[in-house]
Design a protein around this motif. Structure first.
Motif, PDB file in Angstrom:
ATOM      1  N   PHE A 121       0.881  -1.168   0.000  1.00 13.75           N
ATOM      2  CA  PHE A 121       0.000   0.000   0.000  1.00 13.75           C
ATOM      3  C   PHE A 121       0.922   1.223   0.000  1.00 13.75           C
ATOM      4  O   PHE A 121       1.314   1.720   1.049  1.00 13.75           O
ATOM      5  CB  PHE A 121      -0.884  -0.019   1.254  1.00 13.75           C
ATOM      6  N   ASN A 122       1.285   1.682  -1.201  1.00 11.38           N
ATOM      7  CA  ASN A 122       2.391   2.636  -1.262  1.00 11.38           C
ATOM      8  C   ASN A 122       2.283   3.549  -2.476  1.00 11.38           C
ATOM      9  O   ASN A 122       1.578   3.264  -3.448  1.00 11.38           O
ATOM     10  CB  ASN A 122       3.721   1.872  -1.305  1.00 11.38           C
ATOM     11  N   VAL A 133       1.768   5.027  -8.063  1.00  4.13           N
ATOM     12  CA  VAL A 133       0.959   4.460  -6.983  1.00  4.13           C
ATOM     13  C   VAL A 133       0.805   2.970  -7.269  1.00  4.13           C
ATOM     14  O   VAL A 133       0.794   2.549  -8.428  1.00  4.13           O
ATOM     15  CB  VAL A 133      -0.426   5.126  -6.875  1.00  4.13           C
ATOM     16  N   LYS A 136      -2.353  -1.978  -5.091  1.00  7.42           N
ATOM     17  CA  LYS A 136      -2.859  -2.217  -3.739  1.00  7.42           C
ATOM     18  C   LYS A 136      -3.409  -0.943  -3.131  1.00  7.42           C
ATOM     19  O   LYS A 136      -4.471  -0.945  -2.491  1.00  7.42           O
ATOM     20  CB  LYS A 136      -1.728  -2.776  -2.865  1.00  7.42           C
ATOM     21  N   LEU A 137      -2.717   0.169  -3.344  1.00  9.08           N
ATOM     22  CA  LEU A 137      -3.191   1.442  -2.795  1.00  9.08           C
ATOM     23  C   LEU A 137      -4.504   1.850  -3.463  1.00  9.08           C
ATOM     24  O   LEU A 137      -5.451   2.260  -2.781  1.00  9.08           O
ATOM     25  CB  LEU A 137      -2.135   2.530  -2.995  1.00  9.08           C
ATOM     26  N   VAL A 150      -3.098  11.466  -2.129  1.00  7.85           N
ATOM     27  CA  VAL A 150      -1.883  10.656  -2.312  1.00  7.85           C
ATOM     28  C   VAL A 150      -0.985  11.269  -3.376  1.00  7.85           C
ATOM     29  O   VAL A 150       0.229  11.425  -3.181  1.00  7.85           O
ATOM     30  CB  VAL A 150      -2.256   9.211  -2.709  1.00  7.85           C
ATOM     31  N   THR A 260      -4.212   4.008   7.358  1.00  5.99           N
ATOM     32  CA  THR A 260      -2.849   3.483   7.293  1.00  5.99           C
ATOM     33  C   THR A 260      -2.391   3.031   8.675  1.00  5.99           C
ATOM     34  O   THR A 260      -2.956   3.430   9.696  1.00  5.99           O
ATOM     35  CB  THR A 260      -1.875   4.544   6.759  1.00  5.99           C
ATOM     36  N   THR A 266       6.962   0.001   5.176  1.00  6.40           N
ATOM     37  CA  THR A 266       6.638   1.054   4.216  1.00  6.40           C
ATOM     38  C   THR A 266       6.668   2.436   4.842  1.00  6.40           C
ATOM     39  O   THR A 266       7.154   3.395   4.238  1.00  6.40           O
ATOM     40  CB  THR A 266       5.237   0.809   3.622  1.00  6.40           C
TER      41      THR A 266
END
Length: 328
Positions: A121-122, A133, A136-137, A150, A260, A266
């Protein structure tokens, strides 16, 4: 790894200094010359490597950014581009470029991409305007405002030149190691480093791909360790300003941060989400103007639009929560 003084002296005395930024000539060493004098000269020369912390040229920034972007894409399993993912790619670029147009560096060739990665998630960014991105994010987003938050945070890292500062550290360290004979680069790479150190501090990385590869790897090592706490808080403040300029409510970004987890691999160097929330709320409050006063950044009448239908490609199902139906 610890080295004795004798080992360092031996490296210098055996001609390792031929790989220095300036290009020492080991054949000039004669029996009458003092080896300690040569070491002292190398030490003095290494100090001048600090000049390489100068801001890079735009050409140098794009070269570095492209190399880092390739690394991010490789580690992220490639880009989502083909078939139904093409619409998603175009949508993320529309949102991102709209935000980047509000930034302090609107003329950069901004490029936004979605990585195949379904485990992290990044999000990440590189000099020159590259922002990525992970899939997953995207799967965790509920509306366009969260996506904007983001992207705005990563845009802020680029405009604040955080990775460029890390690149400067990598350049200086490489120059110092080469000067002391503890790193070996090609003659062309040494020449490029020398020209930068003896000139305005910028490097022509197009002259030696090997040097570009070496410096990008060292910069990645520093990036992987994370930004400083204050850099993350600063990027959040700039992200809020970009969101307001584009008409998004920062509340959406706060909602995403709330999901988060503090710490972990991460976000190991990130401030805790509670601290980030306080930082953002305080900045929004500071941006508000008294009633009747002109406000450069509006904090009322903001939008929280749904995600594009293109998000169905990564979310699965028919019209998942937060994804607008076509034409609505």
């Amino acid at each position: 790894m610890m080295r004795t003084g004798w080992k360092v002296l031996a490296l210098v005395g055996l001609g390792a200094l031929t790989a220095s930024c300036k290009g020492f000539n080991a054949s000039s060493l004669t029996r009458g010359e003092n080896i300690l004098g040569k070491l002292s000269a190398a030490s003095a020369e290494a100090k001048t490597c600090k000049k390489l912390r100068a801001a890079p040229s735009v050409q140098e920034e794009y070269a570095l950014g492209g190399a880092l972007a390739i690394n991010f894409v490789r580690r992220g399993g490639g880009l989502l581009l083909d078939g139904p993912n093409d619409a998603l790619h175009r949508y993320v670029n529309v949102v991102g470029k709209n935000l980047a147009a509000q930034s302090a560096r609107p003329t950069l060739e901004w490029t936004f991409g979605v990585l195949q990665d379904t485990s992290q998630f990044n999000a990440m960014s590189a000099p020159g305007g590259y922002v990525f991105v992970t899939r997953k994010l995207l799967q965790g987003l509920e509306n366009e405002g969260q996506l904007a938050g983001v992207l705005a945070h990563e845009i802020a890292h680029v405009t604040l030149k955080h990775a460029i500062h890390q690149y400067g550290d990598a350049k200086v360290k490489t120059c110092e190691l080469v000067t002391y004979g503890e790193a070996v680069l090609s003659p062309t790479a040494v020449k490029v480093l020398s020209a930068g150190r003896n000139g305005d501090g910028t490097l022509d990385l197009d002259q030696d791909p090997g040097l570009l590869g070496h410096l990008s790897e060292k910069t990645i090592d520093l990036i992987d360790k994370g930004n400083a706490k204050e850099q993350e808080l600063e990027a959040d403040r700039i992200a809020v300003e970009l969101m307001l300029s584009a008409g998004y409510t920062p509340d959406d970004y706060l909602a995403l941060l709330a999901k988060t987890k503090d710490g972990g691999s991460t976000f190991a160097n990130h401030p805790g989400k509670d601290e980030r929330r306080r930082n953002i709320l305080a900045h929004v409050q500071a941006l508000k103007q008294p009633a009747g006063a002109f406000s450069g950044l509006a904090t009322e009448g903001l939008r929280s639009p749904p995600l594009s239908p293109a998000f169905a490609a990564v979310r699965g199902g028919n019209n998942p929560r937060g994804v607008a139906k076509d034409g609505k």
